[in-house]
Design a protein around this motif. Structure first.
Motif, PDB file in Angstrom:
ATOM      1  N   ILE A 168     -10.149  27.857   2.019  1.00 23.65           N
ATOM      2  CA  ILE A 168     -10.915  26.661   0.417  1.00 23.65           C
ATOM      3  C   ILE A 168      -9.576  25.446   0.600  1.00 23.65           C
ATOM      4  CG2 ILE A 168     -12.296  28.056   0.671  1.00 23.65           C
ATOM      5  CD1 ILE A 168     -11.108  28.064  -2.707  1.00 23.65           C
ATOM      6  N   ASP A 169     -11.242  23.959   0.356  1.00 19.17           N
ATOM      7  CA  ASP A 169     -10.492  22.921  -0.167  1.00 19.17           C
ATOM      8  C   ASP A 169     -10.733  23.150  -2.277  1.00 19.17           C
ATOM      9  OD1 ASP A 169      -9.453  22.462   2.263  1.00 19.17           O
ATOM     10  OD2 ASP A 169     -11.447  20.808   2.851  1.00 19.17           O
ATOM     11  N   PHE A 170     -10.032  22.527  -2.161  1.00 21.27           N
ATOM     12  CA  PHE A 170     -10.395  21.867  -3.459  1.00 21.27           C
ATOM     13  C   PHE A 170     -10.260  20.573  -4.042  1.00 21.27           C
ATOM     14  CE2 PHE A 170      -8.811  25.953  -3.940  1.00 21.27           C
ATOM     15  CZ  PHE A 170      -9.006  26.477  -5.270  1.00 21.27           C
ATOM     16  N   ALA A 171     -11.802  19.852  -4.384  1.00 19.19           N
ATOM     17  CA  ALA A 171     -11.709  18.782  -5.403  1.00 19.19           C
ATOM     18  C   ALA A 171     -10.874  19.072  -6.605  1.00 19.19           C
ATOM     19  CB  ALA A 171     -12.709  18.002  -5.668  1.00 19.19           C
ATOM     20  N   GLY A 172     -10.344  17.736  -7.457  1.00 18.28           N
ATOM     21  CA  GLY A 172      -9.875  17.724  -8.519  1.00 18.28           C
ATOM     22  C   GLY A 172      -8.206  17.174  -8.835  1.00 18.28           C
ATOM     23  N   PRO A 173      -7.429  17.997 -10.154  1.00 17.94           N
ATOM     24  CA  PRO A 173      -8.138  19.491 -10.775  1.00 17.94           C
ATOM     25  C   PRO A 173      -8.275  18.294 -11.763  1.00 17.94           C
ATOM     26  CG  PRO A 173      -6.082  18.523 -10.887  1.00 17.94           C
ATOM     27  CD  PRO A 173      -6.265  17.727  -9.815  1.00 17.94           C
ATOM     28  N   TYR A 174      -9.839  18.858 -12.796  1.00 16.66           N
ATOM     29  CA  TYR A 174     -10.322  18.247 -13.636  1.00 16.66           C
ATOM     30  C   TYR A 174      -9.915  19.731 -15.318  1.00 16.66           C
ATOM     31  CZ  TYR A 174     -13.120  23.315 -13.717  1.00 16.66           C
ATOM     32  OH  TYR A 174     -13.099  24.724 -13.447  1.00 16.66           O
ATOM     33  N   LEU A 175      -8.882  20.399 -14.721  1.00 16.03           N
ATOM     34  CA  LEU A 175      -8.871  20.908 -16.175  1.00 16.03           C
ATOM     35  C   LEU A 175      -7.125  21.912 -15.825  1.00 16.03           C
ATOM     36  CD1 LEU A 175      -9.081  21.381 -19.715  1.00 16.03           C
ATOM     37  CD2 LEU A 175     -10.690  23.681 -18.517  1.00 16.03           C
ATOM     38  N   ALA A 176      -6.380  21.391 -17.015  1.00 16.17           N
ATOM     39  CA  ALA A 176      -4.954  21.564 -16.647  1.00 16.17           C
ATOM     40  C   ALA A 176      -4.990  23.625 -17.590  1.00 16.17           C
ATOM     41  CB  ALA A 176      -3.966  20.724 -17.043  1.00 16.17           C
ATOM     42  N   ALA A 177      -4.436  24.400 -17.251  1.00 19.01           N
ATOM     43  CA  ALA A 177      -4.162  25.135 -18.396  1.00 19.01           C
ATOM     44  C   ALA A 177      -2.933  25.834 -17.841  1.00 19.01           C
ATOM     45  CB  ALA A 177      -5.788  26.567 -17.381  1.00 19.01           C
ATOM     46  N   HIS A 178      -2.561  26.150 -19.414  1.00 22.20           N
ATOM     47  CA  HIS A 178      -1.304  26.696 -19.435  1.00 22.20           C
ATOM     48  C   HIS A 178      -1.935  28.295 -20.174  1.00 22.20           C
ATOM     49  CE1 HIS A 178      -0.361  22.604 -19.667  1.00 22.20           C
ATOM     50  NE2 HIS A 178      -1.523  22.627 -20.304  1.00 22.20           N
ATOM     51  N   GLN A 179      -0.314  29.184 -19.783  1.00 19.62           N
ATOM     52  CA  GLN A 179      -0.522  30.667 -20.273  1.00 19.62           C
ATOM     53  C   GLN A 179       0.020  30.739 -22.396  1.00 19.62           C
ATOM     54  OE1 GLN A 179       2.086  33.608 -18.865  1.00 19.62           O
ATOM     55  NE2 GLN A 179       1.538  34.535 -20.259  1.00 19.62           N
ATOM     56  N   ASP A 180      -0.959  30.519 -22.488  1.00 21.56           N
ATOM     57  CA  ASP A 180      -0.063  30.998 -24.242  1.00 21.56           C
ATOM     58  C   ASP A 180      -0.976  32.142 -24.391  1.00 21.56           C
ATOM     59  OD1 ASP A 180      -0.443  29.773 -26.959  1.00 21.56           O
ATOM     60  OD2 ASP A 180      -1.695  28.110 -26.445  1.00 21.56           O
ATOM     61  N   VAL A 181      -0.304  31.828 -26.248  1.00 21.53           N
ATOM     62  CA  VAL A 181      -0.924  33.656 -27.514  1.00 21.53           C
ATOM     63  C   VAL A 181      -2.312  33.080 -27.965  1.00 21.53           C
ATOM     64  CG1 VAL A 181       1.414  34.449 -26.547  1.00 21.53           C
ATOM     65  CG2 VAL A 181       0.972  32.991 -28.235  1.00 21.53           C
ATOM     66  N   LEU A 182      -2.945  33.961 -28.388  1.00 21.51           N
ATOM     67  CA  LEU A 182      -4.179  34.053 -29.588  1.00 21.51           C
ATOM     68  C   LEU A 182      -3.369  34.815 -30.566  1.00 21.51           C
ATOM     69  CD1 LEU A 182      -6.820  32.946 -30.043  1.00 21.51           C
ATOM     70  CD2 LEU A 182      -7.511  34.947 -29.520  1.00 21.51           C
ATOM     71  N   LEU A 183      -3.739  34.322 -31.541  1.00 17.44           N
ATOM     72  CA  LEU A 183      -2.651  34.445 -32.896  1.00 17.44           C
ATOM     73  C   LEU A 183      -3.738  35.017 -34.317  1.00 17.44           C
ATOM     74  CD1 LEU A 183       0.531  32.336 -32.868  1.00 17.44           C
ATOM     75  CD2 LEU A 183       0.193  35.092 -31.978  1.00 17.44           C
ATOM     76  N   ARG A 184      -3.847  35.565 -35.489  1.00 13.44           N
ATOM     77  CA  ARG A 184      -4.192  35.813 -36.376  1.00 13.44           C
ATOM     78  C   ARG A 184      -4.085  34.427 -37.420  1.00 13.44           C
ATOM     79  NH1 ARG A 184      -3.098  40.651 -35.856  1.00 13.44           N
ATOM     80  NH2 ARG A 184      -0.775  41.266 -37.088  1.00 13.44           N
ATOM     81  N   ALA A 185      -5.061  34.039 -37.640  1.00 13.88           N
ATOM     82  CA  ALA A 185      -5.085  32.588 -38.155  1.00 13.88           C
ATOM     83  C   ALA A 185      -3.692  32.557 -39.089  1.00 13.88           C
ATOM     84  CB  ALA A 185      -6.316  32.207 -39.073  1.00 13.88           C
ATOM     85  N   ASP A 186      -3.517  34.142 -39.995  1.00 11.93           N
ATOM     86  CA  ASP A 186      -2.191  33.986 -40.850  1.00 11.93           C
ATOM     87  C   ASP A 186      -0.924  34.340 -40.664  1.00 11.93           C
ATOM     88  OD1 ASP A 186      -2.813  36.263 -40.996  1.00 11.93           O
ATOM     89  OD2 ASP A 186      -3.399  36.935 -42.628  1.00 11.93           O
ATOM     90  N   ASP A 187      -1.247  33.988 -39.128  1.00 15.43           N
ATOM     91  CA  ASP A 187       0.436  34.483 -38.518  1.00 15.43           C
ATOM     92  C   ASP A 187       1.539  32.871 -38.133  1.00 15.43           C
ATOM     93  OD1 ASP A 187       2.686  35.845 -37.773  1.00 15.43           O
ATOM     94  OD2 ASP A 187       1.297  37.017 -35.940  1.00 15.43           O
ATOM     95  N   THR A 188       2.733  33.266 -38.776  1.00 15.44           N
ATOM     96  CA  THR A 188       3.914  32.188 -38.588  1.00 15.44           C
ATOM     97  C   THR A 188       4.736  32.915 -37.803  1.00 15.44           C
ATOM     98  OG1 THR A 188       3.934  31.944 -41.026  1.00 15.44           O
ATOM     99  CG2 THR A 188       2.244  30.431 -40.025  1.00 15.44           C
TER     100      THR A 188
END
Length: 427
Positions: A276-296
């Motif tokens: 297939i073909d693509f138009a764009g890109p329209y958004l850049a994504a990165h692998q990340d982590v989700l943490l509890r808000a109080d975890d530093t």
């Protein structure tokens, strides 16, 4: 699945026709329930695609007991927070020894010969009783299976008609906030709003990007992008047909002309560009982590070593953690992000890894509870999938550029993914 339908009010895999339904059953995961409350974890666990990953009877019994305890705790907390009456009247005052919680009936003449009803006895089921009851439920579910399958494959009308079910969430016409009846078929990108419709493929299970609400409407950044592009092509909201697409069928649906284009966290890759073909890109994504808000404690990828990290089973994110960023991390695979988030909330894991765009959507649903780590461990570009040699490509690229320049892109990102910090990607 019967319980899911009872709780959510719709079958999550029913689509507009028999073939679409079969494709969904074979390739799509059941989306996490929104109304199940404490039962959400148990309900999600038994509906995973991998049978080996489902809980056995003992684990399920424990999960149900935990859900019951959580529901009781919430009820007690609500009762404690409710305002108490200052001085109960004599008519409503109840003896301390009364074991019931029923409302007192209106006064009536006393009947000296009437026998007083015994106080109700509340018996909590034993483990064996729970198993016996589970077997009874299973038998009942098997009895219903034929009826449910017939209703599912026939589009819900019970007569085998392949016409689109106007209440099916798989295909919807109109604005993301509308519930108008579905229209049939795509337009091949005919471009002018002269009564024709344009069919846009989307994902329904990613909060903040593309998500189907319980009332059948769609919302998210991808939905906003798709609607902006459609308007630029000459289609108003009444002439858009929204079609849910499975990840494994996106290229096939573009090749067969089932959709005109797809906006659904669709990563541009060399392998996909062979078909297939693509138009764009329209958004850049990165692998990340989700943490509890109080975890530093996690500031760089290496901090994940010796931590418990939840990732989607078989995902690239899981492989990257093991081979590139934190080989000493204890990886705990799960079938859905919702299961990972439940583990994170309970403290069973220290982090959840995946695309930051997806994780930010889940974080936005519960502000103050979770936060993105901001590690940006990889780079991915989301594009708009179109058929090979489609004449829409340049027109879509022009629309995306205009969306960025007039500020609509930034406004939509802040509304749908407030925790995501990124800028528009360059072609």
């Amino acid at each position: 699945m019967t319980l899911y339908v009872a709780v959510e009010g719709h079958h999550p895999l029913r689509r507009a026709n028999t073939l679409a339904t079969l494709a969904a059953v074979l390739s799509e995961d059941v989306p996490p329930p929104r109304r199940a409350g404490p039962l959400a974890e148990a309900l999600t666990a038994v509906l995973v695609r991998d049978a080996a990953a489902r809980p056995d009877a003992e684990i399920l019994t424990r999960m149900l007991a935990e859900a019951e305890a959580e529901a009781e705790a919430e009820a007690e907390a609500e009762a404690a927070a409710a305002p108490r009456a200052q001085a109960p009247s004599a008519a409503s005052e109840r003896p301390a020894t009364d074991p019931t919680s029923y409302r007192i009936a209106p006064p009536r003449p006393a009947d000296p010969q009437a026998a007083q009803p015994p106080a109700p006895t509340i018996t909590r089921p034993t483990a064996s009783g729970m198993h016996g009851r589970a077997y009874a439920y299973a038998a009942g579910s098997l009895a219903l299976a034929g009826v449910l399958l017939w209703a599912l494959l026939s589009g819900g009308n019970g007569n085998g008609d392949d016409k689109a079910d106007v209440n099916s969430p798989g295909t919807t016409t109109g604005t993301p906030g509308s519930t108008a009846p579905a229209a049939a078929g795509g337009t091949g990108g005919s471009g002018t709003a002269d009564g024709k419709k344009i069919t846009i493929g989307i994902r329904p299970d990613q909060p903040g990007l593309g998500f189907r609400a319980t009332n059948g409407t769609y919302a998210g950044f991808d939905i906003d992008v798709a609607q902006y592009v459609a308007a630029s092509l000459g289609y108003d909201s009444a002439h858009i047909v929204w079609k849910e697409v499975a990840s494994s069928l996106r290229e096939t649906q573009l090749e067969h002309g089932d959709v005109d284009f797809i906006v659904g966290s669709y990563t541009i890759t060399d392998e996909r560009e062979k078909r297939i073909d693509f138009a764009g890109p329209y958004l850049a994504a990165h692998q990340d982590v989700l943490l509890r808000a109080d975890d530093t404690s996690i500031e760089v990828p290496q901090n994940l070593n010796d931590k418990k990290v939840c990732a989607i089973t078989g995902s690239v994110s899981a492989l990257n953690i093991q081979t590139k960023y934190a080989p000493e991390a204890q990886l705990l695979p799960r079938e859905t992000y919702m299961l990972c988030l439940n583990d994170l909330a309970r403290g069973s894991v220290d982090a959840v890894t995946g695309d930051d765009t997806i994780l930010a959507g889940y974080a936005a649903r519960e502000p103050g509870r979770f936060t993105l780590g901001g590690l940006q461990m990889s780079d991915e570009r989301y594009g708009i999938g179109i058929p090979r040699n489609s004449p829409l490509r340049q027109r879509i690229n022009t629309a995306l550029q205009k969306m960025t320049e007039d500020g609509t892109w930034t406004k939509s990102l802040r509304k749908n993914l407030p925790g995501l910090r990124t800028t528009p990607p360059t072609p």
